[in-house]
Design a protein around this motif. Structure first.
Motif, PDB file in Angstrom:
ATOM      1  N   HIS A 120       0.869  -1.177   0.000  1.00 34.33           N
ATOM      2  CA  HIS A 120       0.000   0.000   0.000  1.00 34.33           C
ATOM      3  C   HIS A 120       0.904   1.224   0.000  1.00 34.33           C
ATOM      4  O   HIS A 120       2.106   1.115   0.243  1.00 34.33           O
ATOM      5  N   ASP A 124       5.702   4.484   5.214  1.00 30.63           N
ATOM      6  CA  ASP A 124       6.633   3.508   5.792  1.00 30.63           C
ATOM      7  C   ASP A 124       6.711   2.224   4.957  1.00 30.63           C
ATOM      8  O   ASP A 124       7.327   1.249   5.386  1.00 30.63           O
ATOM      9  N   HIS A 125       6.129   2.241   3.762  1.00 30.94           N
ATOM     10  CA  HIS A 125       6.132   1.060   2.886  1.00 30.94           C
ATOM     11  C   HIS A 125       6.667   1.371   1.493  1.00 30.94           C
ATOM     12  O   HIS A 125       6.697   0.481   0.639  1.00 30.94           O
ATOM     13  N   ASP A 224       0.026  -4.165   6.436  1.00 33.99           N
ATOM     14  CA  ASP A 224      -0.351  -3.865   7.816  1.00 33.99           C
ATOM     15  C   ASP A 224      -1.698  -4.476   8.192  1.00 33.99           C
ATOM     16  O   ASP A 224      -2.563  -3.786   8.743  1.00 33.99           O
ATOM     17  N   HIS A 227      -0.542  -4.713  13.294  1.00 34.42           N
ATOM     18  CA  HIS A 227       0.715  -4.029  13.607  1.00 34.42           C
ATOM     19  C   HIS A 227       1.434  -4.676  14.773  1.00 34.42           C
ATOM     20  O   HIS A 227       2.618  -4.452  14.976  1.00 34.42           O
ATOM     21  N   HIS A 270       5.316  -4.874  10.480  1.00 32.86           N
ATOM     22  CA  HIS A 270       5.751  -4.305  11.759  1.00 32.86           C
ATOM     23  C   HIS A 270       5.881  -5.338  12.875  1.00 32.86           C
ATOM     24  O   HIS A 270       6.099  -4.973  14.026  1.00 32.86           O
TER      25      HIS A 270
HETATM   26 ZN   LIG Z   1       2.945   0.397   8.050  1.00 30.72          ZN
END
Ligand SMILES: [Zn+2]
Length: 289
Positions: A120, A124-125, A224, A227, A270
């Motif tokens: 996505h 952070d990806h 995710d 998490h 995560h």
């Molecule tokens: Zn994430």
């Protein structure tokens, strides 16, 4: 020298860690979690999930490398990246880590990467999609196809949550401009035994990579869908980063049901300990096996 690769059917998997450690208090990540429920859940967590000193949840930001037959080398999610302005995320703002060297230490040269999957388009990806070279953002993996959810690509920054808009300009637009992006509509077969499946809710078009073990099970890699293992025990709890909390919870429950009933593990971006979470049903929720 790294630890052994995880073998799943015809594939080998290894994490490349960008960040790992205590990051947030439980209620900071999971706003609907109250203190009584937390006290009930904490003793049932696997070891290493919560930092004893601070009470913060231990989480990770990592990429999964998936190697397969015929030189197939897939990166699933690309962390925050280096030198990216992320003022809303102080711990990661303009950071510089040795993530690329860690990838190299696994014996993976950047030119060998055949696919980059962004499950996505959250900041952070997608970070290591690009790197700063002579003042401009260039694709880090020039020989790779970058697979991204069509729906999130089409919506662009104006369709993204406000806290997430910065990443489009420096981490997505440059790989689009280089002609490396393939918009994907799940389910999408990446290669024999590798399928991107829909997992919407956390973001509108999120996907996870199903890596089949050849025996009917396998592992759901990246993204995710959860998490932290707290959400295994309490799958109704979505995070403050989930864009549609109800849909995220129903997707989480359906993926965890598949894991428990059909022999799949979950290896979300995560998760730290364990990184491969094997799941069983427990009452109306789930537990680690
Ligand atoms: Zn994430």
């Amino acid at each position: 020298v790294s630890a052994a690769w995880h073998r799943v059917g015809a594939f080998e998997l290894h994490p490349v860690v960008e960040f790992e450690g205590p990051r947030m208090a439980p209620q900071q990540l999971l706003p609907e979690l109250d203190q009584d429920r937390l006290a009930d859940l904490l003793p049932r967590l696997p070891a290493g999930c919560v930092d004893a000193a601070s009470g913060f949840l231990v989480t990770s930001v990592h990429t999964w490398v998936v190697r397969g037959p015929d030189g197939l080398t897939v990166l699933v999610d690309t962390c925050f990246g280096n030198r990216k302005p992320r003022p809303g995320f102080p711990g990661f703002h303009m950071q510089e880590t040795d993530w690329l060297a860690r990838l190299g230490a696994l014996g993976v040269e950047r030119g060998q990467v055949t696919h980059v999957i962004n499950t996505h388009l959250h900041l952070d990806h997608v970070g290591w999609n690009t790197e700063l070279v002579n003042g401009s953002w260039r694709p880090t993996f020039p020989a790779a196809r970058y697979l991204m959810p069509r729906r999130e690509l089409a919506a662009g920054p104006s369709g993204a949550a406000g806290w997430n808009r910065d990443c489009f300009e420096d981490s997505i637009a440059p790989v689009v401009a280089a002609g490396l992006v393939r918009p994907v509509e799940p389910p999408h077969r990446v290669a024999s035994g590798l399928t991107l499946v829909a997992a919407p809710g956390h973001s509108p078009g999120m996907m996870v990579l199903a890596v089949a073990d050849g025996g009917g099970g396998g592992v759901l890699v990246g993204g995710d869908p959860l998490h932290h293992p707290l959400q295994l025990l309490a799958p109704d709890l979505s995070t403050r980063f989930c864009e549609d909390t109800a849909l995220a919870a129903s997707t989480r429950r359906s993926l965890l049901s598949r894991c428990a009933d059909e022999g799949w593990a979950i290896a979300a971006t995560h998760l730290v300990s364990p990184r491969f979470l094997a799941v069983q049903r427990e009452g109306n929720a789930f537990a680690p096996t």
